[in-house]
Structures are given as C-alpha cells and as structure tokens.
Design an enzyme around this catalytic site. Structure first.
Site, PDB file in Angstrom:
ATOM      1  N   ASP A  53      -0.052  38.568  25.609  1.00 35.47           N
ATOM      2  CA  ASP A  53      -1.417  39.013  25.885  1.00 35.47           C
ATOM      3  C   ASP A  53      -1.799  38.722  27.331  1.00 35.47           C
ATOM      4  O   ASP A  53      -2.870  39.115  27.793  1.00 35.47           O
ATOM      5  CB  ASP A  53      -2.421  38.407  24.910  1.00 35.47           C
ATOM      6  CG  ASP A  53      -2.423  36.890  24.885  1.00 35.47           C
ATOM      7  OD1 ASP A  53      -1.669  36.283  25.666  1.00 35.47           O
ATOM      8  OD2 ASP A  53      -3.176  36.305  24.074  1.00 35.47           O
ATOM      9  N   ASP A  96       2.444  38.860  21.077  1.00 33.57           N
ATOM     10  CA  ASP A  96       1.240  38.055  20.905  1.00 33.57           C
ATOM     11  C   ASP A  96       0.227  38.795  20.039  1.00 33.57           C
ATOM     12  O   ASP A  96      -0.062  39.976  20.279  1.00 33.57           O
ATOM     13  CB  ASP A  96       0.584  37.775  22.265  1.00 33.57           C
ATOM     14  CG  ASP A  96       1.034  36.461  22.877  1.00 33.57           C
ATOM     15  OD1 ASP A  96       1.343  35.529  22.115  1.00 33.57           O
ATOM     16  OD2 ASP A  96       1.072  36.376  24.116  1.00 33.57           O
ATOM     17  N   LYS A 126       3.338  36.188  17.600  1.00 34.42           N
ATOM     18  CA  LYS A 126       3.014  34.839  18.066  1.00 34.42           C
ATOM     19  C   LYS A 126       1.515  34.595  17.922  1.00 34.42           C
ATOM     20  O   LYS A 126       0.711  35.477  18.247  1.00 34.42           O
ATOM     21  CB  LYS A 126       3.433  34.627  19.524  1.00 34.42           C
ATOM     22  CG  LYS A 126       3.176  33.182  20.015  1.00 34.42           C
ATOM     23  CD  LYS A 126       3.851  32.912  21.354  1.00 34.42           C
ATOM     24  CE  LYS A 126       3.112  33.491  22.534  1.00 34.42           C
ATOM     25  NZ  LYS A 126       1.758  32.870  22.718  1.00 34.42           N
ATOM     26  N   GLU A 195       2.706  24.640  25.796  1.00 31.95           N
ATOM     27  CA  GLU A 195       2.226  25.004  27.134  1.00 31.95           C
ATOM     28  C   GLU A 195       1.427  23.878  27.779  1.00 31.95           C
ATOM     29  O   GLU A 195       0.471  23.356  27.199  1.00 31.95           O
ATOM     30  CB  GLU A 195       1.365  26.268  27.073  1.00 31.95           C
ATOM     31  CG  GLU A 195       0.867  26.710  28.444  1.00 31.95           C
ATOM     32  CD  GLU A 195       0.266  28.103  28.472  1.00 31.95           C
ATOM     33  OE1 GLU A 195      -0.189  28.529  29.554  1.00 31.95           O
ATOM     34  OE2 GLU A 195       0.251  28.772  27.416  1.00 31.95           O
TER      35      GLU A 195
END
EC number: 2.1.2.11
Length: 277
Positions: A53, A96, A126, A195
């Site tokens: 995204d 995503d 995801k 992340e």
C-alpha cells in the site's frame, strides 16, 4: 540462478519460506507496483514481491498509505502478477490489504481478502496489527487464504502514533509485540513483517516463533529483509531513512537521460537517420 533466464522455476510458497527459515536461508522481499518492475525482480531472484500500500506514497504521491483503495491495490497486483508470470514465475506475490478493508469486522475482512485473491492470481495478503486483528487473521486463514502479519511501526496507524519513530523501545510495548507475534502465529499467519523495532527485540521475536520474520529497519537477525523498491533504487531522493541501503541512484540516471533527450529534440538531432524509416 541465471539472472537473465526466463526458465520456469519452482514457485516460492509458504512452505518454502518456512523451509528457508529452518535452513537458515535468508528471504529477500521487495515491493513492486507494475508489470515491468515485477519482471525484473522475478528475473533477479527476489523471493517475495510485495504489492505494498506504499503505492499510495511512491506511486500516487500521497503523504500516507491511507488513501489507496482495494480496487487500486488489485489493479497494481494484476500488473505485478502478469510480470512474474512473464518471467520465471518463481516469486511469491503478497498484497497489502489497504486501510479499512479489514478493520470493520472479520466477515468484511474475509470478503475483501477473497475479492483480492479471486481478482488476480496472487499468493497471499498482508495485514497490519497485533492482538486486535488476531481473530480476523484466523478467520481468513481458516478458509485457506494465507496471511502475512505486520508488527512494530504500522503505517496505517500513523495518525494514532503521530510519527514514524522506532517502536517498542519501552519494555511494556516490547512485551506486547512479542506476545502479538506469538498470537499471530497461533492464528495462522505464515510470516511476519517487523518494521522499525530494536534489533535485539527483532532477534528475540525471530527466535521465539516458528514462522519467518521479514525485517525493515529491524536488524539483521530477521529471517529476511524487505525494502520499498523506490527507496533502494534511489528514486525517492527526499526520503532516506537510516534503514535503507541505496543500491543505485536512479533519480540522477533518469534525470540525465531525460535531459539529454530534451536537448536532442530541441536541437533537432533526434530522430536521426538510424531512427527514421
């Protein structure tokens, strides 16, 4: 692997990623949003291509990932899947699920995940988040749709957190992240993106679960790494976080090439005899 070969190779599956973790073989993942880039990534041997995204940022120019829609994600995914199929068909393609495509309810999330899987030939979706989306992950995986999780800095929640700073530095948040990783594994997630979290925490998470971890700004102990293609190729000159290693400076390369083209057109040297019929 022959980097220029278009020979069909065994497709990367969730089982293959699990085997790579158990065998200590690192997983490479990059984003792609178009046919041409996907062809190059697959030919170069990238294991997983993420239709991120992040297209909202680097493709459409938005400040966040929030504006992109599910239909726009499917549009990009179709192009990427065709690119992979045109080359070796080896890379796994993960998409995503965009903002508000899975947050309303597990049933709505399942409906949208099914739409994504049916309208292109991708391999998985995801989803960002921890314990609040565990039931959703289980609902989706129970019907056979593979789900990759995403913990740490979750860009779809940027307005909640207020910044893109490193997450889980404090003990409580670190403990919650570790717990969420285990919950997502139990819910059926086949891999996790970690992340912008401390490297030692990422190492602990990686050692604590049996599914692969894919790091971005999370140190080298993760089972694999992912970067946004525009960042690692030097196309995003205004964005250069610490965790990005630039493997090219394509902004300058493209600028120089286009400048020469403009000069040649204005100077009347293009097209020449060789480019004419």
């Amino acid at each position: 692997m022959n980097k220029q070969s278009t020979q069909k190779l065994p497709h990367v599956t969730t089982r293959r990623l699990h085997d790579m973790k158990s065998e200590g073989e690192k997983i490479s993942m990059l984003t792609a949003y178009d046919y041409t880039t996907a062809r190059i990534l697959d030919r170069a041997g990238v294991d997983v291509i993420l239709v991120g995204d992040s297209a909202s940022n680097v493709f459409a120019g938005h400040n966040t990932t929030l504006p992109i829609t599910i239909d726009q994600m499917i549009y990009h995914a179709r192009a990427v899947v065709r690119g992979v199929q045109a080359e070796t068909s080896r890379a796994m393609v993960v998409i995503d699920m965009p903002f508000m495509s899975y947050q309303l309810s597990s049933e709505e999330a399942l409906r949208n995940a099914g739409k994504i899987m049916k309208e292109n030939e991708c391999d998985a979706v995801k989803i960002e988040g921890g314990n609040v989306i565990v039931d959703t992950v289980k609902r989706i995986t129970d019907v056979g749709i593979p789900v990759m999780g995403h913990l740490g800095l979750i860009p779809q929640s940027i307005y909640k957190f207020g910044s893109y700073k490193v997450r889980a530095r404090e003990e409580q948040e670190a403990e919650e992240l570790l717990r969420d990783a285990k919950l997502l594994e139990e819910a059926g997630a086949f891999a996790l993106v970690l992340e912008k979290i401390p490297a030692d925490l990422a190492a602990e998470v990686t050692a604590s679960i049996s599914i692969p971890t894919i790091g971005i700004g999370a140190g080298g102990a993760c089972d694999g790494q992912v970067l946004v293609i525009n960042d690692m190729l030097g196309l995003s000159t205004e964005f250069h976080p610490r965790f990005v290693r630039r493997y090219a400076e394509l902004d300058r390369v493209i600028f120089d090439a286009v400048s020469r083209y403009v000069d040649d057109v204005r100077g009347g040297t293009f097209p020449g005899e060789d480019e004419s019929y």
